[in-house]
Design an enzyme around this catalytic site. Sequence first.
Site, mmCIF file in Angstrom:
data_model
loop_
_atom_site.group_PDB
_atom_site.id
_atom_site.type_symbol
_atom_site.label_atom_id
_atom_site.label_comp_id
_atom_site.label_asym_id
_atom_site.label_seq_id
_atom_site.Cartn_x
_atom_site.Cartn_y
_atom_site.Cartn_z
ATOM 1 N N ARG A 3 -13.008 5.925 68.716
ATOM 2 C CA ARG A 3 -12.501 7.031 67.900
ATOM 3 C C ARG A 3 -12.489 6.575 66.444
ATOM 4 N NH1 ARG A 3 -6.937 8.310 66.255
ATOM 5 N NH2 ARG A 3 -6.812 10.511 65.730
ATOM 6 N N HIS A 5 -8.859 12.250 58.514
ATOM 7 C CA HIS A 5 -7.748 11.321 58.722
ATOM 8 C C HIS A 5 -7.192 10.980 57.332
ATOM 9 C CE1 HIS A 5 -6.063 8.196 61.747
ATOM 10 N NE2 HIS A 5 -5.370 8.028 60.629
ATOM 11 N N GLU A 9 -2.996 13.950 62.827
ATOM 12 C CA GLU A 9 -1.608 13.998 62.357
ATOM 13 C C GLU A 9 -1.423 14.828 61.090
ATOM 14 O OE1 GLU A 9 0.028 10.052 62.059
ATOM 15 O OE2 GLU A 9 -0.123 9.714 64.215
ATOM 16 N N ASN A 61 -0.556 11.122 69.474
ATOM 17 C CA ASN A 61 -0.332 9.744 69.035
ATOM 18 C C ASN A 61 1.131 9.423 69.255
ATOM 19 O OD1 ASN A 61 -2.959 9.882 68.152
ATOM 20 N ND2 ASN A 61 -2.454 9.840 65.959
ATOM 21 N N TYR A 91 4.120 6.185 68.975
ATOM 22 C CA TYR A 91 4.518 4.808 68.666
ATOM 23 C C TYR A 91 5.958 4.513 69.057
ATOM 24 C CZ TYR A 91 0.117 4.428 66.201
ATOM 25 O OH TYR A 91 -1.219 4.404 65.911
ATOM 26 N N GLU A 147 -3.752 7.635 69.994
ATOM 27 C CA GLU A 147 -3.274 6.409 69.350
ATOM 28 C C GLU A 147 -2.016 5.920 70.048
ATOM 29 O OE1 GLU A 147 -2.557 6.520 65.098
ATOM 30 O OE2 GLU A 147 -4.432 7.607 64.772
#
Length: 479
Positions: free
Chosen positions: A83, A127, A172, A302, A304, A380
């Site tokens: 990606r 991005h 995002e 994504n 985290y 991600e």
Amino acid sequence: IAPKQAPEATRFPTGFVWGAATAAYQVEGAAAEDGRTPSIWDTFSHTPGKVHNGDTGDIAADHYHRFRDDVALMKQLGLKAYRFSISWSRVQPTGRGPAVERGLDFYRKLVDELLEAGIAPVATLYHWDLPQELEDAGGWPQRVTTDRFTDYAAIMAGALGDRVATWTTFNEPWCSAFLGYGSGVHAPGRTEPASALRAAHHLNLAHGRAIEVLRDQLPAGAQTSVTLNLHQVRPLTASAADADAARRIDAVGNRIFTGPMLRGEYPEDLLADTAHLVDWSKLVQDGDLAAISRPVDVLGVNYYTPTLVSMPEKGESGSGNDVHGASDFAPWPGSEHVAFHLAEGKARTAMNWSIDPDGLYNLLMDVTRDHPGLPLMVTENGAAFDDYVSPEGRVEDPERIAYLHGHLDAVQRAVADGADVRGYFLWSLMDNFEWAYGYSKRFGTVYVDYASQRRIPKASAHWYSDVIRRHALPPAGLS
Ligand code: GBH
């Protein structure tokens, strides 16, 4: 009595895609080569005081010149997909008009190299790196930027549509809108809450219009998607005030995108929370919601760390809107009084983000509950740690292996409980320019020595390779 056998490891679903991700400005370098002009991130990183240590993406990991070696490394690791994102100002330097062939050639060569290696290219159009000329014309708060993006999407579909099977419009958009125009910790560094909301709507609209263009131009089998950083919001306590804080952040952090994209409407509570900042009835024009809600084939998420919030009582000082330490201006228009917290008793990464794999499980299950049948992709997931090269030339990163193991286990649990997760992309393939943190944070599974540009696969890269080969997590103890 049968001999004791090790329990069979649970395999990931057939066809589950194993990948790793990067983004153009974070890895490419070659900032002024072959006709590329500055994006907002070039301008921002060259503005003193904006990025840690004054770091810029001028050279980054030099992927622009080393992509052949990098693809060879990906192949060696056994990756099935890569990606990457396209630098808009590399292919369309002014953000308008005809494409520059030299810029397109880089992506043509990259894609050919990947296909040759048996690695599926997954391309993201945006991005975070808006051509500076378009920011000078007003940027995402201006509706006209959606026209520019639609043209750019058409150029890319024309150039690579025959060879790239998975396309993502935005990575995002929350960060582009609210960190770029709200808190200003990201480019272009503006701190205008109303502009941030306007940007969010225009990013939504640009997404929907690009999906239409992609659908028209791409061959039937191609997949369209968008990647969101859906915040896994949790209230600090069971109080009604904290529940309201969580609702507000869910509205301006998540449903501001999933509402129009997946339901064709902005949530009523979001409109109410932000009515003093924008006139939504003027901002959202006839036909916008129909455009934004054009279906995507897969939703990228994504993840985290979760987001823990409370609503401090009047007079009480909250911990501020800077849980990640990067912001002293709230990127949450309409919800400026919400306080953010770090979970107690959990291990942290080098970003000071708490490690919480259940957050990924809950995120996948929440999306599945709210949007049944929607195919998902973890686009991600990963962590920064203080990696270093040992005297023997190795990079041992047991914390990253534990992080990945825990989160891949969470993916498996979500799949077992009904989430349709099609793949997983580790962030990141290699160490790179970590935005406002510059090169001080290393997210790669491959170490980059920025002095020599030497790549050293970390222990986690070998571990991930092994997971890909087994199509399953290794038995506990082996990681
Ligand atoms: C991703 O974004 C990016 O896609 C990628 O480029 C990046 O390198 C990677 O993660 C690692 O950071 O403190 O309230 O301002 C990061 C997701 C979401 C993390 C917003 C920081 C800050 C919220 N980010 N969050 S706030």
